[in-house]
Design a protein around this motif. Structure first.
Motif, PDB file in Angstrom:
ATOM      1  N   ALA A 233       0.810  -1.217   0.000  1.00 32.11           N
ATOM      2  CA  ALA A 233       0.000   0.000   0.000  1.00 32.11           C
ATOM      3  C   ALA A 233       0.843   1.267   0.000  1.00 32.11           C
ATOM      4  O   ALA A 233       0.356   2.340  -0.378  1.00 32.11           O
ATOM      5  N   VAL A 234       2.096   1.161   0.401  1.00 41.16           N
ATOM      6  CA  VAL A 234       2.916   2.355   0.614  1.00 41.16           C
ATOM      7  C   VAL A 234       3.147   3.177  -0.653  1.00 41.16           C
ATOM      8  O   VAL A 234       3.056   4.416  -0.612  1.00 41.16           O
ATOM      9  N   PRO A 235       3.451   2.568  -1.821  1.00 40.96           N
ATOM     10  CA  PRO A 235       3.644   3.408  -3.022  1.00 40.96           C
ATOM     11  C   PRO A 235       2.440   4.290  -3.333  1.00 40.96           C
ATOM     12  O   PRO A 235       2.595   5.483  -3.639  1.00 40.96           O
ATOM     13  N   GLY A 236       1.238   3.738  -3.246  1.00 37.85           N
ATOM     14  CA  GLY A 236       0.044   4.530  -3.525  1.00 37.85           C
ATOM     15  C   GLY A 236      -0.190   5.616  -2.491  1.00 37.85           C
ATOM     16  O   GLY A 236      -0.620   6.726  -2.830  1.00 37.85           O
ATOM     17  N   ILE A 237       0.100   5.308  -1.233  1.00 41.98           N
ATOM     18  CA  ILE A 237      -0.027   6.307  -0.166  1.00 41.98           C
ATOM     19  C   ILE A 237       0.918   7.474  -0.421  1.00 41.98           C
ATOM     20  O   ILE A 237       0.521   8.644  -0.371  1.00 41.98           O
ATOM     21  N   LEU A 238       2.167   7.161  -0.711  1.00 42.57           N
ATOM     22  CA  LEU A 238       3.160   8.218  -0.942  1.00 42.57           C
ATOM     23  C   LEU A 238       2.811   9.054  -2.173  1.00 42.57           C
ATOM     24  O   LEU A 238       2.937  10.283  -2.152  1.00 42.57           O
ATOM     25  N   LYS A 239       2.382   8.391  -3.232  1.00 41.91           N
ATOM     26  CA  LYS A 239       2.036   9.111  -4.462  1.00 41.91           C
ATOM     27  C   LYS A 239       0.899  10.097  -4.218  1.00 41.91           C
ATOM     28  O   LYS A 239       0.965  11.263  -4.639  1.00 41.91           O
ATOM     29  N   GLU A 240      -0.142   9.649  -3.509  1.00 34.79           N
ATOM     30  CA  GLU A 240      -1.299  10.516  -3.292  1.00 34.79           C
ATOM     31  C   GLU A 240      -0.989  11.624  -2.281  1.00 34.79           C
ATOM     32  O   GLU A 240      -1.464  12.756  -2.434  1.00 34.79           O
ATOM     33  N   LEU A 241      -0.201  11.313  -1.266  1.00 32.77           N
ATOM     34  CA  LEU A 241       0.182  12.363  -0.314  1.00 32.77           C
ATOM     35  C   LEU A 241       0.956  13.474  -1.024  1.00 32.77           C
ATOM     36  O   LEU A 241       0.720  14.665  -0.782  1.00 32.77           O
ATOM     37  N   LYS A 242       1.864  13.082  -1.905  1.00 28.46           N
ATOM     38  CA  LYS A 242       2.620  14.076  -2.665  1.00 28.46           C
ATOM     39  C   LYS A 242       1.685  14.900  -3.545  1.00 28.46           C
ATOM     40  O   LYS A 242       1.803  16.135  -3.624  1.00 28.46           O
ATOM     41  N   LYS A 243       0.736  14.235  -4.176  1.00 27.30           N
ATOM     42  CA  LYS A 243      -0.229  14.916  -5.039  1.00 27.30           C
ATOM     43  C   LYS A 243      -1.036  15.943  -4.249  1.00 27.30           C
ATOM     44  O   LYS A 243      -1.398  17.008  -4.761  1.00 27.30           O
ATOM     45  N   ARG A 244      -1.304  15.645  -2.986  1.00 32.01           N
ATOM     46  CA  ARG A 244      -2.083  16.542  -2.134  1.00 32.01           C
ATOM     47  C   ARG A 244      -1.235  17.614  -1.461  1.00 32.01           C
ATOM     48  O   ARG A 244      -1.736  18.392  -0.657  1.00 32.01           O
ATOM     49  N   GLY A 245       0.053  17.625  -1.788  1.00 31.62           N
ATOM     50  CA  GLY A 245       0.914  18.688  -1.291  1.00 31.62           C
ATOM     51  C   GLY A 245       1.622  18.410   0.013  1.00 31.62           C
ATOM     52  O   GLY A 245       2.229  19.309   0.603  1.00 31.62           O
ATOM     53  N   TYR A 246       1.596  17.149   0.468  1.00 36.32           N
ATOM     54  CA  TYR A 246       2.253  16.804   1.725  1.00 36.32           C
ATOM     55  C   TYR A 246       3.740  16.516   1.522  1.00 36.32           C
ATOM     56  O   TYR A 246       4.152  15.985   0.487  1.00 36.32           O
ATOM     57  N   THR A 247       4.525  16.848   2.548  1.00 38.53           N
ATOM     58  CA  THR A 247       5.914  16.431   2.627  1.00 38.53           C
ATOM     59  C   THR A 247       5.997  15.366   3.705  1.00 38.53           C
ATOM     60  O   THR A 247       5.592  15.598   4.857  1.00 38.53           O
ATOM     61  N   VAL A 248       6.473  14.181   3.353  1.00 38.68           N
ATOM     62  CA  VAL A 248       6.563  13.072   4.294  1.00 38.68           C
ATOM     63  C   VAL A 248       7.877  13.175   5.059  1.00 38.68           C
ATOM     64  O   VAL A 248       8.958  13.290   4.461  1.00 38.68           O
ATOM     65  N   VAL A 249       7.787  13.135   6.384  1.00 40.21           N
ATOM     66  CA  VAL A 249       8.956  13.368   7.236  1.00 40.21           C
ATOM     67  C   VAL A 249       9.015  12.341   8.363  1.00 40.21           C
ATOM     68  O   VAL A 249       8.079  11.570   8.585  1.00 40.21           O
TER      69      VAL A 249
END
Length: 268
Positions: A233-249
């Motif tokens: 599930a992680v690739p899709g989570i990261l892709k959509e978070l980036k699309k929504r403007g989030y920076t993962v930290v």
């Protein structure tokens, strides 16, 4: 007696303790300090703020620096590993240039997979403590609590030369005693605001949906790299978070310029 805390922290504590889903409330004891990441940043000592701003002016550190006072950040965390799935997870995070905090178990995990622990550290992720054997800390004696936490500290230090500064109590259950022992061991407590409940499903699409439905700015996402449906599930989570403007930290990046305070419980 609990120490004096800021109005922001008091507000966070009230909201935290009245939330129906709050695992902390299960312990029946609120004699410890709780704060949210945004409040921690706001309360950071002036010297830390100046140091952070000076580093940002110079372009950040070698690993890349994020200022979550400005960026729309969310912390990604994984519990209960490392496991047979961890190397694939690390590949995915590397491909996406994302970093996470790993709250690791000792027995059958750190002890059996030191190579994965080394890789987590080498690739810039945050090493954190999830106890030795996942005992509920509010249900055992203080000496056992200390042993559950200190054994992980010792093992991670032996493998990497680094000692964790963050811990996550199993089931999010803590109390004044656990907080005092955490403080003694130099550990801040980290809870969460987003859970996919990936322990009850292998459906990666459902895990992804649950994460994305709950995620807000300054959130802390709880996942487990030990379960079959999570890592896919992680690739899709990261892709959509980036699309929504989030920076993962990592959690520490989320709190910066504040430094994790031993004994403090952090939850959005």
């Amino acid at each position: 007696m609990p120490k004096q805390i800021s109005a922001a922290r008091r507000s966070s504590m009230v909201g935290l303790l009245t939330a129906a889903s709050l695992a902390l409330a299960l312990s029946g004891c609120a004699s410890y300090d709780v704060t949210a990441p945004a409040d921690a940043r706001a309360d950071a000592p002036a010297a830390d703020v100046k140091a952070k701003d000076a580093k940002d002016t110079k372009g950040g550190d070698a690993g890349g620096d994020v200022d979550c006072r400005k960026a729309k950040c969310v912390a990604l965390t994984f519990d209960a590993g490392p496991s047979e799935n961890t190397n694939r997870l690390l590949d995915i995070l590397k491909e996406n240039k994302a970093h996470a905090t790993f709250f690791m178990l000792g027995k059958n995990h750190i002890a059996e997979r030191p190579a994965e622990v080394k890789r987590i550290d080498a690739e810039g992720h945050e090493l954190a403590n999830h106890t030795w054997s996942h005992q509920i800390l509010t249900e055992i004696k203080p000496d056992e609590v200390k042993r559950e936490l200190s054994r992980v500290q010792d093992e991670v230090r032996k493998i990497t030369g680094k000692t964790p500064t963050l811990m996550r109590p199993p089931q999010g259950r803590t109390d004044g005693t656990v907080s005092e022992i955490s403080k003694e061991l130099g550990l801040a407590q980290v809870l969460w605001s987003v859970t996919a409940k990936d322990y009850e499903t292998t459906d990666s699409a459902l895990i992804t949906k649950r994460v994305l439905d709950q995620t807000k700015r300054d959130g802390i996402i709880l996942l487990h790299d030990i379960y079959k449906g999570t890592v896919p599930a992680v690739p899709g989570i990261l892709k959509e978070l980036k699309k929504r403007g989030y920076t993962v930290v990592t959690v520490s990046q989320l709190l910066s310029p504040a430094k994790p305070e031993p004994g403090m419980a952090y939850r959005p």
